[in-house]
Design a protein around this motif. Structure first.
Motif, PDB file in Angstrom:
ATOM      1  N   ASN A  67       2.609   1.981  -3.298  1.00 46.95           N
ATOM      2  CA  ASN A  67       1.780   2.487  -4.386  1.00 46.95           C
ATOM      3  C   ASN A  67       1.885   3.977  -4.571  1.00 46.95           C
ATOM      4  O   ASN A  67       1.916   4.473  -5.680  1.00 46.95           O
ATOM      5  N   ALA A  68       1.910   4.687  -3.439  1.00 51.63           N
ATOM      6  CA  ALA A  68       1.939   6.137  -3.508  1.00 51.63           C
ATOM      7  C   ALA A  68       3.209   6.622  -4.202  1.00 51.63           C
ATOM      8  O   ALA A  68       3.233   7.701  -4.775  1.00 51.63           O
ATOM      9  N   GLU A  91      -2.629   2.746   2.029  1.00 47.07           N
ATOM     10  CA  GLU A  91      -2.329   3.813   1.077  1.00 47.07           C
ATOM     11  C   GLU A  91      -3.066   5.087   1.456  1.00 47.07           C
ATOM     12  O   GLU A  91      -2.504   6.190   1.431  1.00 47.07           O
ATOM     13  N   GLY A 111       0.833  -1.200   0.000  1.00 52.10           N
ATOM     14  CA  GLY A 111       0.000   0.000   0.000  1.00 52.10           C
ATOM     15  C   GLY A 111       0.861   1.242   0.000  1.00 52.10           C
ATOM     16  O   GLY A 111       0.652   2.177  -0.770  1.00 52.10           O
ATOM     17  N   SER A 146       0.242  11.520  -6.165  1.00 53.09           N
ATOM     18  CA  SER A 146       0.068  11.395  -4.717  1.00 53.09           C
ATOM     19  C   SER A 146       0.138  12.753  -4.046  1.00 53.09           C
ATOM     20  O   SER A 146      -0.616  13.042  -3.120  1.00 53.09           O
TER      21      SER A 146
END
Ligand SMILES: Nc1ncnc2c1ncn2[C@@H]1O[C@H](COP(=O)(O)OP(=O)(O)OP(=O)(O)O)[C@@H](O)[C@H]1O
Ligand SMILES: [Mg+2]
Lengths: 472, 250
Positions: free
Chosen positions: A281-282, A393, A278, A289
């Protein structure tokens, strides 16, 4: 193919992709329209009563309303820019195909902006209508409780401000977000659905340079204001200008500031596979983001500034008015409290818009990662672990944004109080951060993290492992 | 082979239908078969014959319309989603045609993913095994690379390493060489073959390619959702002839 035909077919085929932008535009417009209409109503009401300088009241309320509208519309613009950029990322294959067939990148970008213009116009008309209705409702409630507020005018020219501002902002946002079209090469039509490489942060030396300059100059102004504040309260004006300038600089640098903070927060979320994935992902789309959280940074910074400034001012007042009549001090502190609460509420609206943006970015991200989520399910992610991954996330974004916002807000609020009251205080003045505020920040951050993860999690847990294998 | 072959996974009267009652597509029609322990089994058949569907259900990725399926001694038809997921994590290895790897993890992270999901670090023995896999698959100086920095063949090798890392009951591979050139394909196939010969890994592989199937110990043929032929090891030319016959028939 003309850009207008393209835009029309895109709007007709997948109108759903623009619902979030429509919502965000409408929210900004509704907020502005309601504020301005209520301000006019209060102004008119003041004119009929004995309150002196009614024109002054109305003008002051209008200026404040436009300020709050400006904040909300700016956040809405950032959110919509992000939405468009993310939508384009999901259309890469089609765009590349259109490029192979001979469409120019410029035409394609213009077609995206046409979509934005349509969404902006619809959203702002809708929003202003809703905002007016809210103002009318306020009037009804006011009259029912004995305050003779007038019915808001339908064709009040001041309503043009939110209408035009919201529509133009969304259009501009679609143009800025649509810039991503220019990075798509015809070659990308050939590549199959492979693991996409990370986005690299483009270098924007001019923008970065200007932003650094603004932060530096603003910080100097802030410092000078505090120094001047030691001898007279007029230092607060210098500090205010310095603060605004430096904050604009910080927003300009957010694409560089936010990702590293996200990384640090990400490592704090734990070592489990869901949390780690998670958090990772950013980092795939640092710009995306940053944009999806900067609205929260703005809102939290401004609210914290007010709260800390007001609380610090109150601490100073209590200390220096030890001999003054008690009811006088209490009255003053009640006014400070109420004003702070109203301001926080009005800025809080920008946070709501930012939240919509965060939800939308996360959801689009999930939809664009269907195969990857299917793969994770195949190799052993349970639905619960997928949900935890998405929540990690979202929590990472929410925590990073509030942390930055609170930090900045404490500095600004403290500086403001020092600049205003440094001359009347006796010893050193430390920033006062009320416990209730800290608790509220923690609760709101947790709520934002969980709320924002709700919709994307539901989408993600519906992805079956077989989805990973469907070659499209 | 001297020892009798033990079934490591099997399906019984397995059917899968898609669509509504009126417009029903039967992907699998009462298939009964088993995969033997330690064997490398290939599944061939014309396009649309139900190969992928069979694999998905037998590997616990999809649900059956009727019939039963087992992995090891566990009946997987009727398991809940969470139990099935944990079973896949521990007992099944997967190699797909493409998109096998998690883009945000490096090679080592991808190989260790099944352990991470279980919330545990590999034991010393497991680590030694994983290091051996990494070395044998020629990935030693690639462990810190991300998937987008690897060639197609390297990605497939990482996927194979992950599939073998937990020493699963069965490795399922669906067209693992479908996106590779022939030299790279041969490499990947030899790795699967070695895993089965040297480590007794049971493998089931779907493929269109007779050259690929020629690496297997046994080849099953599907047509129209039914098992139509069960053959021992065969040359690419023989297999190609059988497939052509099936395609003409359908
Ligand atoms: N999700 C689905 N919905 C409807 N029909 C499906 C679905 N998946 C598969 N089918 C149908 O089931 C049948 C078997 O499909 P399957 O994918 O198992 O074939 P295959 O042997 O793997 O083919 P290929 O060699 O082309 O991969 C086909 O007729 C296919 O159209
Ligand atoms: Mg198939």
């Amino acid at each position: 193919m003309s850009s207008r035909t393209l835009a029309r077919s895109e709007l007709a085929r997948r109108p759903g992709q623009h619902l979030p932008s429509l919502l965000v535009t409408a929210l900004g417009a509704a907020f502005g329209a309601a504020l301005l209409a209520v301000s006019s109503m209060i102004g008119d009401y003041a004119a009929t009563t004995a309150i002196g300088g009614s024109a002054g009241v109305e003008r002051m309320l209008t200026v404040l309303s436009i300020l709050f509208l400006g904040i909300a519309v700016f956040v809405a613009g950032v959110v919509t820019t992000n939405t468009f950029s993310t939508i384009i990322a999901g259309r890469v294959h089609e765009i590349a195909l259109a490029r192979v067939l001979g469409a120019s990148a410029r035409d394609l970008r213009r077609s995206v902006a046409t979509e934005g213009a349509v969404v902006g116009l619809l959203g702002s008309v809708l929003g202003v209508g809703v905002g007016w209705a809210v103002a009318a409702l306020v009037g009804v409630i006011g009259r029912a409780s004995g305050v003779a507020l007038p019915v808001p005018e339908v064709l009040d020219p001041v309503l043009a401000v939110p209408l035009v501002a919201s529509a133009l902002t969304t259009w501009l946002a679609s143009w800025l977000g649509g810039a991503r079209v220019l990075t798509v090469t015809p070659m990308q039509a050939l590549g199959s659905a492979e693991e996409a490489p990370y986005d690299r942060l483009s270098r924007r030396p001019v923008r970065t340079g200007l932003a650094v300059l603004a932060v530096a100059a603003g910080a100097v102004g802030l410092g000078a204001g505090v120094m001047m504040g030691q001898s007279s309260s007029s230092g607060v004006l210098v500090a205010f200008l310095g603060g605004v300038l430096s904050f604009i600089g910080v927003i300009g640098l957010s694409r560089l500031i936010i990702p590293p903070v996200l990384r640090v927060i990400g490592t704090l979320l734990g070592r489990g596979a869901p949390a780690r994935l998670g958090a990772a992902n950013a980092m795939r789309h640092p710009e995306r983001s940053a944009r999806s959280t900067v609205g929260i940074v703005i809102g939290v910074t401004l609210i914290t500034t007010f709260v800390v400034a007001a609380s610090t001012a109150r601490t100073v007042l209590f200390a220096t008015t030890a001999g003054a009549p008690e009811e006088y001090v209490e009255e003053a502190s009640r006014i400070i409290d109420n004003v702070t609460l109203v301001f926080a509420g009005l800025i809080g609206f920008a946070v709501v818009i930012a939240l919509v943006g965060l939800v939308n970015t996360l959801t689009l991200g999930v939809m664009q990662r269907r195969r990857e989520i299917g793969l994770l399910r195949a190799v052993g992610f349970t639905r619960g672990q997928v949900r935890r991954m998405i929540t990690a996330e979202s929590a990472q974004g929410a925590i990073a944004a509030t942390a930055i916002g609170v930090l900045l807000g404490v500095v600004y609020g403290w500086s403001g109080a020092l600049a205003l009251l440094g001359s009347v205080s006796s010893g050193a003045v430390w920033p006062t951060v009320p416990l209730a505020f800290v608790a509220a920040v923690v609760v709101v951050t947790a709520a934002v993290a969980l709320l924002a993860a709700l919709i994307p999690s539901r989408r993600a847990t519906r992805v079956t492992p077989v989805a990973a294998l469907a070659v499209d | 082979m001297s020892q009798p072959l033990r079934a490591i996974a099997r399906v019984e009267q397995l059917s899968k239908h898609y669509g509504s009652e009126q417009a029903r597509v039967t992907a699998l029609d009462a298939v009964t078969l088993s995969f033997a322990a330690g064997q490398f089994t290939a599944v061939m058949g014309p396009s649309g014959s139900g190969k992928s569907t069979l694999m998905h259900i037998a590997a616990g990725l999809d649900s059956a319309s009727s019939g039963r399926a087992w992995i090891g001694s566990t009946e997987i038809t009727g398991l809940g989603d969470d139990e099935l997921t944990v079973l896949r994590r521990r007992e099944v290895g997967f190699v797909f045609q493409s998109f096998n790897l998690v883009p945000t993890l490096d090679v080592r992270g991808n190989i260790l993913l099944p352990f991470d999901l279980d919330g545990r670090t590999p034991t010393a023995a497991e680590t030694a095994w994983i290091d051996e896999l990494i070395a044998r698959l020629g990935l030693r100086d690639r462990t810190a690379h991300r998937p987008h920095e690897l060639s197609g063949g390297q990605k497939q090798r990482v996927a194979i390493a992950r599939a073998l890392a937990t020493r699963p009951t069965l490795v399922f591979a669906d067209e693992p060489t479908g996106a590779l050139d022939s030299a790279t394909s041969r490499d990947v196939l030899r790795l699967l073959q070695d895993a089965s010969r040297d480590f007794g890994q049971s493998i089931a592989m779907v493929t269109h390619d007779p050259v690929a199937a020629a690496h297997a110990d046994r080849v099953l043929f599907l047509a129209d959702g039914r098992l139509v032929r069960d053959s021992g090891p065969a040359s690419a030319a023989e297999l190609s002839g059988i497939v052509l016959g099936l395609e003409d028939a359908s």
